[in-house]
Scaffold this motif. Structure first.
Motif, mmCIF file in Angstrom:
data_model
loop_
_atom_site.group_PDB
_atom_site.id
_atom_site.type_symbol
_atom_site.label_atom_id
_atom_site.label_comp_id
_atom_site.label_asym_id
_atom_site.label_seq_id
_atom_site.Cartn_x
_atom_site.Cartn_y
_atom_site.Cartn_z
ATOM 1 N N PHE A 1 4.376 0.564 3.918
ATOM 2 C CA PHE A 1 3.101 0.000 4.387
ATOM 3 C C PHE A 1 2.563 -1.051 3.416
ATOM 4 O O PHE A 1 1.980 -2.039 3.857
ATOM 5 N N SER A 2 2.800 -0.891 2.110
ATOM 6 C CA SER A 2 2.395 -1.952 1.160
ATOM 7 C C SER A 2 3.158 -3.234 1.462
ATOM 8 O O SER A 2 2.602 -4.333 1.406
ATOM 9 N N LEU A 3 4.445 -3.077 1.766
ATOM 10 C CA LEU A 3 5.264 -4.251 2.093
ATOM 11 C C LEU A 3 4.759 -4.928 3.374
ATOM 12 O O LEU A 3 4.600 -6.160 3.432
ATOM 13 N N LEU A 4 4.472 -4.110 4.398
ATOM 14 C CA LEU A 4 3.983 -4.679 5.670
ATOM 15 C C LEU A 4 2.644 -5.391 5.469
ATOM 16 O O LEU A 4 2.407 -6.476 6.016
ATOM 17 N N GLU A 5 1.780 -4.785 4.650
ATOM 18 C CA GLU A 5 0.485 -5.431 4.360
ATOM 19 C C GLU A 5 0.703 -6.759 3.636
ATOM 20 O O GLU A 5 0.014 -7.749 3.910
ATOM 21 N N ALA A 6 1.670 -6.769 2.715
ATOM 22 C CA ALA A 6 1.957 -8.022 1.987
ATOM 23 C C ALA A 6 2.460 -9.089 2.956
ATOM 24 O O ALA A 6 2.094 -10.268 2.844
#
Ligand code: GLY
Length: 365
Positions: free
Chosen positions: A95-100
């Motif tokens: 989810f951190s990657l998707l947010e980035a």
């Protein structure tokens, strides 16, 4: 026929998937190809915003080479670095990657590039499968295991607390760039881990590879990788979604996954698969399906490449964990059983027969 003119791969394997656009992808293999990543990617995707996903080990080694090559062709590169190791295949990291990706305003015409081993490839592949319902991605594998197996075939996933790879998607890459020079920085135990998967291909159905492995492989890794990728290509083309022949790639994995889990993941995947292959082969010998010399050949190859052949767990421990294997369907489980060198076959058995295989495979006499 290669798309690439100034970059010179020593071979290009093409995975053809005629049923859906873009109908397949190339896997160029050659030393130093990471320096030509921009040019190669531009042959399949016009310059755009590219998120370069890597881990903190690989970033230091190879991310600058790939970034420079992409920037030269006109890609606008955003780097996203995750900690190395299996823990990064988590929902939190995903989810951190998707947010980035969202923060960078990435769209479906942009691209994710996964530079690293199996963890980065699986995580990046899954993020690109679900971000805006799917964007293209490119794999640049840097470990032997990722080069010969994880980067090819479109299996992407993250882990749950309940088990590895339990959330995932089939999402094929647009290109896989394989630079065997990256193997020079692998620790010996990580190289051996990849060799377990290489030996697996030989035992599934590749006599040429088996013969090659009896010699010294360090000087011919490009050829070894090409043979493995050709084997995987054939299985992926026949059975993209893993409902039939592709399951042969699970040789040693049913018991191997149980060994990994019983060890609380202190035994590496490659070591566990090595032990798993020995157990299933010894069981096949005990059941009269395969000759004893096949088991000796397997054990000799595993020892030659620094892999373990003995498992520290009991049949009860392994069976209890193996029951939750993804290869189980209702009351049956499909095992991959060696009938000889380069002759493994799928055998579907009632789930409770698995304990007998494990018990026979653990007992040396
Ligand atoms: N790693 C096994 C497969 O791709 O099917």
């Amino acid at each position: 026929m290669s798309h690439f003119e100034s970059a010179t791969p020593s071979s290009v394997v093409r995975v053809s998937l005629p049923s859906k656009p873009p109908f397949g992808y190339d896997i160029p293999i050659g030393r130093g190809l990471r320096h030509c990543a921009g040019e190669m990617i531009a042959a399949v995707h016009k310059p755009c915003r590219a998120l370069l996903l890597t881990d903190d080990t690989v970033e230091v080694l190879y991310a600058d080479d790939v970034t420079a090559s992409l920037a030269k062709i006109g890609f606008s590169v955003v780097r996203h670095v995750v900690p190395h190791g299996e823990a990064s295949k988590s929902a939190g990291t995903l989810f951190s990657l998707l947010e980035a990706m969202a923060k960078e305003h990435m769209t479906r015409s942009d691209l994710l590039i996964a530079l690293g081993g199996g963890v980065v490839g699986d995580l990046g592949g899954f993020a690109s499968a679900v971000y805006q319902r799917g964007i293209p991605f490119v794999q640049i594998p840097t470990t032997l295991l990722a080069m010969v197996d994880a980067s090819v075939g479109g299996k992407t996933a993250i882990d749950l607390e309940a088990g590895k790879n339990l959330v995932g998607a089939f999402h094929q890459p647009s290109l896989v760039i394989c630079d065997p020079d990256c193997l020079s920085t692998l620790p010996a135990n990580v190289f051996s881990d990849g060799m377990a998967e290489v030996i697996k291909y030989a035992f599934i159905n590749d006599k040429v590879l088996f013969e090659a492995l009896l010699r010294e492989v360090h000087d011919c890794m490009e050829e070894i990788i090409r043979l493995c990728v050709e084997d995987k290509r054939a299985l992926v083309e026949t059975d993209e979604t893993d409902v039939g022949a592709r399951q042969l790639l699970n040789l040693g994995h049913t018991v191997g996954h149980a060994i990994e889990a019983c060890s609380d993941f202190t035994i590496s995947h490659g070591s566990a698969v090595a032990e798993g292959m020995v157990i299933i082969t010894r069981a096949a010998v005990k059941m009269g399906i395969c000759e004893a010399k096949t088991l000796s050949s397997l054990v000799a190859l595993l020892v030659k490449y620094g892999l373990p052949t003995e498992c520290p767990f009991t049949a009860e421990q392994l069976y209890a964990v193996a029951l939750s294997d993804k290869k189980r369907a209702g009351g049956t489980i499909t095992l991959v059983v060696p009938f000889g060198v380069a002759d493994s076959r799928l055998v579907t058995v009632p789930v409770d027969a698995l304990e007998g295989y494990i018990r026979a495979g653990l007992a040396e006499d």
